[in-house]
Design an enzyme around this catalytic site. Structure first.
Site, PDB file in Angstrom:
ATOM      1  N   LYS A 266     -32.835 -98.954  35.790  1.00  0.00           N
ATOM      2  CA  LYS A 266     -33.031 -98.941  37.245  1.00  0.00           C
ATOM      3  C   LYS A 266     -34.123 -99.929  37.633  1.00  0.00           C
ATOM      4  O   LYS A 266     -34.027-100.610  38.654  1.00  0.00           O
ATOM      5  CB  LYS A 266     -33.403 -97.534  37.709  1.00  0.00           C
ATOM      6  CG  LYS A 266     -33.706 -97.447  39.197  1.00  0.00           C
ATOM      7  CD  LYS A 266     -34.137 -96.047  39.598  1.00  0.00           C
ATOM      8  CE  LYS A 266     -34.411 -95.956  41.093  1.00  0.00           C
ATOM      9  NZ  LYS A 266     -35.548 -96.797  41.512  1.00  0.00           N
ATOM     10  N   ARG A 267     -35.154-100.014  36.820  1.00  0.00           N
ATOM     11  CA  ARG A 267     -36.252-100.925  37.122  1.00  0.00           C
ATOM     12  C   ARG A 267     -35.762-102.372  37.209  1.00  0.00           C
ATOM     13  O   ARG A 267     -36.210-103.148  38.049  1.00  0.00           O
ATOM     14  CB  ARG A 267     -37.343-100.794  36.056  1.00  0.00           C
ATOM     15  CG  ARG A 267     -38.583-101.639  36.314  1.00  0.00           C
ATOM     16  CD  ARG A 267     -39.628-101.398  35.239  1.00  0.00           C
ATOM     17  NE  ARG A 267     -40.013 -99.995  35.189  1.00  0.00           N
ATOM     18  CZ  ARG A 267     -40.820 -99.487  34.257  1.00  0.00           C
ATOM     19  NH1 ARG A 267     -41.295-100.263  33.296  1.00  0.00           N
ATOM     20  NH2 ARG A 267     -41.155 -98.204  34.281  1.00  0.00           N
TER      21      ARG A 267
END
Length: 512
Positions: A266-267
């Site tokens: 997600k980062r």
């Protein structure tokens, strides 16, 4: 295979469904459909500490959006067993106890402090990977080192314990993976994993094996991160005596960051500006939010097509596949072994192809809805005409209306950078004459007629059309670039085009 093919997707409800999990679900679905079998969904919620409210509904909605809903699930149960592991909590203990009684598992009473002390001793002795295994278990507090009487007393008193698998000390474990071929691991490298936790819940390793057996799963298609656990799972099938019905395994390659350095997270999506989840997500408890492909304007069929190619290829140069065509072409053998770089540009390309393949009528509702948000009512015919203008210029449906809004609402302001450079005497002369021509014209008017009339006007005024076309566009649209100008004229009609030109002539100051 004589048995009906049965595969399962088994996510944990710990948050939004990552794109890697969606791909796993898709490959399971395609394989099941190709083989005429069943696709099951099982919620693996044995770790209650990581349970996130709403995550289960998110999984369900994601699969429904993609059109790969399971044949059996908690919401559409079959006739085998319950589909949430937490609902079957009491049943797992009997399987763990069976392994203990058969000599393949044991009770361990070690406290967290004792386990930490063991790890520190091994680290001090320069053991590279300290673990609870066939050697260290002989020095710990478990039913292999304690007397039978003491074990019974500890169990009877309610002392906390776990049940660990008893890994053979010297045995070669072999697994014929459908993607990777033969995988061989020596048991001396494996540790005695916990099968039942002190809270009475099974770990993934036990619950997964028991449930796959009871659900008659024939093929386990899952992520590469589970490959190190596969030898343990093979041993558990052997210990239970279920070798004859053990499923075939296929471990999918990782989805990598766009630069190929590590697993996609997600980062990475947040940093690079793209989603890694199918739908928007919001955690009501902590306020965590994440964007989704659906809300960013991706079509579900385009997204699926893109996803299928993240690790698989059809063996030829085709790229556009319907779901039915994917099912027909899919095979486990054509899944690669190495990780696949995530390429958001390719995802956009797929969306563009699917958008352009849709009819103007199919896309018109997007324009109508976006206009309605601004209080503007557009009829279907007009919306279809606007789609035709923009379809080959956009990636997402939401880009259509902003790109052609000026067709419906005449501009009141003009792009200054274009006006200062292009709004000159030649432009004003040509446009004044063209407006007069349009105002006096009463015949049929389409894009070709608009072009001929503009060309004839330029020729009559001895003005090179190419030098003033941006000014012509500016007068009618307010900006210096956009869709086909003559098509815009055809939609607007002679009266409206002339009116806009007159407004521009009265508003803009001639430069040179």
């Amino acid at each position: 295979m004589s048995r009906e093919v049965r595969v399962r997707f088994a996510p944990s409800p710990t948050g939004p469904l990552h794109i890697g999990g969606v791909r796993t679900a898709l490959y399971n679905y395609l394989f099941a459909r190709k083989m005429g079998g069943k696709f099951l969904l099982r919620i693996e919620d044995t770790d209650q500490t990581r349970f996130v409210p709403g995550a289960e509904d998110y999984i369900k909605e994601s699969l429904e959006w993609l059109g790969i809903s399971p044949d059996e699930s908690p919401w559409n149960p079959g006739d085998c067993i319950l589909y949430r592991q937490s609902e079957r909590k009491p049943s797992y203990m009997q399987y763990a106890v069976h392994l203990v009684e058969a000599g393949h598992a044991y009770y361990a009473f070690d406290t967290s402090e004792e386990l930490e002390a063991m790890r520190e001793r091994l680290t001090a002795a320069r053991v590279v990977q300290p673990q609870y295994n066939s050697i260290t278990r002989t020095q710990m507090k478990n039913s292999l080192t304690l007397s039978e009487e003491e074990v019974k007393e500890r169990l009877a008193s309610g002392e906390p314990y776990v049940i660990r698998v008893k890994i053979p000390r010297k045995e070669e474990v072999r697994l014929n993976d459908m993607i990777r071929g033969w995988v061989m691991v020596h048991s001396s490298t494996l540790d005695d994993k916990v099968l039942m936790k002190s809270d009475g819940m099974p770990t993934y390793h036990l619950a997964n094996i028991v449930d796959d057996h009871l659900m008659n799963i024939t093929h386990v298609i899952r992520g590469e991160e589970w490959l190190p656990s596969a030898p343990l799972h093979v041993l558990l099938y052997k210990f239970f005596g279920w070798e004859d019905t053990m499923p075939e395994f296929a471990h999918l390659p990782l989805l990598l960051k766009p630069d190929g350095n590590g697993k996609l997270s997600k980062r990475d999506g947040d940093k690079l500006g793209f989603p890694v989840f199918p739908l928007n997500w919001e955690n009501k408890e902590n306020g965590e939010k994440a964007s989704g492909f659906r809300e960013q304007g991706y079509f579900s069929d385009a997204f699926l097509n893109f996803l299928a190619f993240l690790g698989w290829n059809p063996g030829d140069d085709r790229e556009i596949f319907s779901l039915a065509e994917l099912i027909e072409a899919f095979s486990i053998e054509r899944i690669g072994k190495s990780g696949t770089k995530f390429d958001i540009a390719k995802a956009k390309w797929f969306n563009e192809q699917y958008l352009r393949a849709k009819s103007n009528a199919e896309l018109a509702p997007y324009v109508i809805a976006d206009a309605e948000k601004e209080g503007i009512t557009i009829l279907q015919d007009t919306a279809e005409a606007l789609v035709a203008l923009m379809k080959d210029r956009v990636t997402f449906p939401a880009e259509i209306w902003p790109g052609c809004k000026f067709v419906v609402e005449a501009p009141t302001e003009f792009e200054e950078a274009i006006a200062s450079k292009k709004w000159n005497t030649d432009a004003a002369t040509l446009l004044s004459a063209y407006a007069a021509t349009l105002e006096g014209y009463t015949g049929d008017f389409d894009s070709e007629k608009a072009k001929v009339m503009l060309g004839e006007t330029a020729e009559a005024k001895e003005i090179k059309l190419g030098k003033v076309m941006q000014a012509v566009r500016l007068a009618v649209s307010g900006v210096g670039a956009g869709p086909d100008l003559m098509e815009i004229f055809a939609i607007l009609g002679t009266e409206e085009v002339a009116s806009r030109i007159r407004f521009a002539l009265a508003t803009l100051e001639v430069n040179g």
